[in-house]
Write a protein that holds these residues in place. Structure first.
Motif, PDB file in Angstrom:
ATOM      1  N   UNK A 112       4.621 -13.485   7.147  1.00 54.50           N
ATOM      2  CA  UNK A 112       4.446 -11.885   7.581  1.00 54.50           C
ATOM      3  C   UNK A 112       5.081 -10.886   6.894  1.00 54.50           C
ATOM      4  N   UNK A 141       3.554  -7.653   4.439  1.00 51.73           N
ATOM      5  CA  UNK A 141       3.622  -6.844   4.339  1.00 51.73           C
ATOM      6  C   UNK A 141       5.102  -5.926   2.945  1.00 51.73           C
ATOM      7  N   UNK A 153       1.203  -5.620   0.131  1.00 51.08           N
ATOM      8  CA  UNK A 153       0.634  -4.103   1.123  1.00 51.08           C
ATOM      9  C   UNK A 153       1.059  -3.111   0.502  1.00 51.08           C
ATOM     10  N   UNK A 177      -1.124   0.246   8.487  1.00 50.72           N
ATOM     11  CA  UNK A 177      -2.542  -0.587   8.188  1.00 50.72           C
ATOM     12  C   UNK A 177      -3.686  -1.378   8.822  1.00 50.72           C
ATOM     13  N   UNK A 216      -4.252  -4.346   9.117  1.00 50.02           N
ATOM     14  CA  UNK A 216      -4.289  -5.041   9.467  1.00 50.02           C
ATOM     15  C   UNK A 216      -3.015  -5.982  10.048  1.00 50.02           C
ATOM     16  N   UNK A 217      -2.331  -4.940  10.336  1.00 51.39           N
ATOM     17  CA  UNK A 217      -0.738  -5.167  10.889  1.00 51.39           C
ATOM     18  C   UNK A 217      -0.687  -4.324  12.615  1.00 51.39           C
ATOM     19  N   UNK A 253       1.076  -5.947  15.565  1.00 49.94           N
ATOM     20  CA  UNK A 253       2.314  -6.464  14.775  1.00 49.94           C
ATOM     21  C   UNK A 253       2.957  -5.430  15.897  1.00 49.94           C
TER      22      UNK A 253
END
Lengths: 195, 195
Positions: free
Chosen positions: A147, A151, A154, B166, B168-169, B172
């Motif tokens: 992760x 991150x 990105x 984002x 895709x996170x 979380x």
């Protein structure tokens, strides 16, 4: 003779298309995409609106075509990087190539990061174009997909793209901007800094 | 008695305004700002369009009001950070606070980084609001204003904001996202990483 004049006329049209896109990018930058009309593009080129219509039916088509070369370069970059062996080689190739593209297309990046009209017009291209940005993130994140790496990857892509197009760095020469953006990516991705 | 009922009615209206903004943010996220009408907001709230008009005249006003709390938090953060002595203390305070705000408003950040309508509506607020983002960059860049620090600061702000929003996170949890985004900022700004 007929073939010759057809070739001349085809290249003449190619030329008009190229000039049209250059002019459109300049007007988009000055007035925003929403503030630019097909008529304004025609006037700036000294052609009729019909001549513009011959190449593009809508402003969104023009916006897409303006962005197309950069998107195509991104496609081949990701393809090239995927073929390299070794994660570090892939990351370094992708990072350097991405920074190159951002700097080479900095006017477009500036437009991209500031103008709502561009984002809307491009949503289709980005979506239909497979997920090169997904592959790019995968390569940068690495096979374990941790992760914190995902991150960082990105943030590197977003940070480099937005900063490359930022108004306050518009006066920096290409080489300096390139070196600093590369540094941003290397810090985030834990790659050795340049000497 | 009259004062009492005025207070009740004022707090009732305050309540409608708050519910309106929460509902608007949800609809904006689902349908985009451009795909959301005042009528849709009224329907979702179970009120008339006139009731929505009582609070806001345009959708841009609603968008601005949705973003307002986050922008106000940024304002005070920058003010607080400016008052601290020592560059490292200022940078650390600003970085931690910025990440907190991004994570606390992640739905809004997601909207902000994806939706053209938000960017347009907010252009006015950001421009009229003095340059807190300028001050933020100044603090992060440091007094010597070195170019590599300025670029790292810009990339940190953009990278944290875009990555915090984002898609895709989105799954979380807040604490994990916060820790990773803080890490992004610390790597870029050369501050010690968390243990």
């Amino acid at each position: 003779m007929a073939a010759d004049s057809a070739a001349v006329s085809a290249s003449g049209q190619e030329d008009t298309r190229t000039r049209l896109l250059t002019t459109a990018l300049r007007l988009f930058t000055e007035h925003g995409v929403e503030g630019t009309s097909l008529q304004m593009i025609a006037d700036a080129l000294g052609v009729t609106k019909a001549a513009v219509y011959y190449h593009f039916k809508t402003k969104d088509e023009i916006t897409g075509a303006v962005a197309e070369p950069g998107l195509r370069e991104l496609d081949s970059l990701v393809e090239d990087a995927s073929r390299l062996r070794g994660r570090n080689a892939r990351v370094d190739h992708l990072l350097r190539g991405f920074v190159d593209i951002v700097v080479r297309h900095r006017t477009l990046m500036a437009l991209f990061s500031r103008d709502p009209g561009v984002t809307r017009a491009l949503t289709t291209s980005w979506t239909t174009r497979g997920s090169f940005s997904g592959t790019m993130l995968e390569i940068l994140t690495g096979p374990e997909g941790e992760m914190n790496q995902a991150i960082a990857a990105h943030a590197a892509i977003a940070g480099i793209a937005m900063t490359g197009g930022a108004r306050q760095f518009a006066d920096l020469d290409d080489e300096t901007l390139r070196a600093h953006l590369l540094d941003v990516g290397r810090r985030l991705l834990g790659r050795p800094r340049r000497r």
